[in-house]
Design an enzyme around this catalytic site. Structure first.
Site, short mmCIF file in Angstrom:
data_model
loop_
_atom_site.label_atom_id
_atom_site.label_comp_id
_atom_site.label_asym_id
_atom_site.label_seq_id
_atom_site.Cartn_x
_atom_site.Cartn_y
_atom_site.Cartn_z
CE1 TYR A 56 -4.06 2.02 0.68
CE2 TYR A 56 -2.67 3.16 2.26
CZ TYR A 56 -3.84 3.09 1.52
OH TYR A 56 -4.78 4.10 1.62
CE LYS B 279 -3.64 4.83 -1.64
NZ LYS B 279 -4.68 5.34 -2.55
#
Ligand code: NAP
Length: 244
Positions: free
Chosen positions: A154, A158
Site C-alpha cells: 500500500y 501511494k
C-alpha cells in the site's frame, strides 16, 4: 461553480469516493462513477447525485484493467461528453508484514492503487491536452509519505502515486491542466472500521479523531475548482496533523 463540467470519480460507489462525487455534484458538475462494487451501490450513489439536479452514471469498471478503463471512458464520452475533472480514488489494502506478504498481495494493491491511476490518466490525458484545461486529483495517503509497518504494498502504491502526480503535472502544465495529490491520514470509512492498533493511531493524531469523508471531499472539490488554478504537482496532507 462547476456547471457544465464532467467529473470522473473512481471507487465512487461508496466511502470517500462517493463523498467526493456528491461534493462535486453540489458544486455543479455532472458525474461518472467507475467502480467494481455492486450495481445496487452504484444505483444508490447515482440517485443521490441525481437528487442534486446533476447528471450521473455508474460504470462497472475495474481500474486495474486497461481495456476495462478504455471501454468505460469511451462510454462516458458518448453518455456525458468529454471529461474536465478526474479523481483517482479507487484503492484497496491487503495488509501484512512483508515477511508474510504474498506476491499477489503486492501485485493486486499496486494494480488497483497505482496502475489504476495510470490507466485512467492515460485516457484523460489526450482529452484534457486538446481541451487545454483539466484537473486531475489523485488520492495518495500519509502511508505513502511515512511508510507503515504491514503496508509495504500500500505504501509503495501511494508513494508511486506521488511520483505519477508530479510527472503528469510537469507534462501537462503547458496545457493548463493541473495534477495534484492529497494524502489523507485516517478517514472513517469501511476501510478503517476495525483494525489492529486503532487506539494507538488515534492517540498519534494531534486532532484526536479520524477525518470524515466529507472533509476529504471538500479539499478535492477545491483542487478541482477554478480557484485552484495555480496549484499543481502538490501533495496536500489532510491528516489531523499526524504526519507533521
Ligand atoms: P473503501 O470504503 O474501501 O471504498 C473503495 C471503493 O473503491 C469501493 O467502492 C470499492 O469497491 C472500489 N474499488 C475497489 N477496487 C476497485 C477497482 N479495482 N476498480 C474500481 N473500483 C474499485 O475505501 P475508502 O476508505 O473510501 O478509500 C478511498 C481512497 O482513499 C483509497 O484510495 C484509499 O487508499 C484512500 N485512503 C483512505 C484512507 C482511509 O482512512 N479510509 C486513508 C488514506 C487514503 P467495492 O465496494 O467492491 O470494494
Amino acid at each position: 461553480m462547476m456547471e457544465g463540467k464532467i467529473a470522473v470519480v473512481t471507487g465512487g460507489f461508496r466511502g470517500i469516493g462517493k463523498a467526493i462525487a456528491l461534493e462535486l455534484a453540489r458544486n455543479g458538475a455532472d458525474i461518472a462513477l467507475l467502480d467494481v462494487g455492486s450495481s445496487e451501490a452504484g444505483e444508490a450513489a447515482v440517485s443521490e447525485i441525481s437528487a442534486l439536479g446533476r447528471r450521473a452514471k455508474a460504470y462497472s469498471c475495474d481500474v486495474s484493467d486497461f481495456s476495462s478503463v478504455e471501454a468505460a471512458f469511451q462510454k462516458i464520452g458518448e453518455d456525458l461528453g468529454k471529461l474536465d475533472i478526474l479523481v483517482n480514488n479507487a484503492g484497496i489494502t491487503r495488509d501484512k508484514l512483508l515477511l508474510a506478504m504474498k506476491e499477489e498481495d503486492f501485485d493486486s494493491v499496486i494494480g488497483v492503487n497505482l496502475k489504476g491511476a495510470f490507466n485512467t490518466i492515460k485516457q484523460a490525458y489526450p482529452i484534457m491536452m486538446r481541451k487545454r484545461s483539466g484537473r486531475i486529483i489523485n488520492v495518495s495517503s500519509v502511508s505513502g509519505m511515512m511508510g507503515n509497518a504491514g503496508q509495504a504494498n500500500y505504501s509503495a502504491s501511494k508513494a508511486g502515486i506521488i511520483g505519477l502526480t508530479k510527472t503528469v503535472a510537469k507534462e501537462l502544465a503547458g496545457r493548463n491542466v493541473t495534477c495534484n495529490a492529497i494524502a489523507p491520514g485516517f478517514v472513517s470509512t469501511d476501510m478503517t472500521v476495525d483494525f489492529e492498533g486503532k487506539e494507538e493511531f488515534l492517540n498519534a493524531i494531534p486532532l484526536k479523531r479520524f477525518a470524515k469523508p466529507e472533509e476529504i471531499a471538500k479539499l478535492v472539490a477545491f483542487l478541482a475548482s477554478e480557484d485552484a488554478g495555480y496549484i499543481t504537482g502538490e501533495v496536500i496532507r489532510i491528516d489531523g496533523g499526524m504526519a507533521m
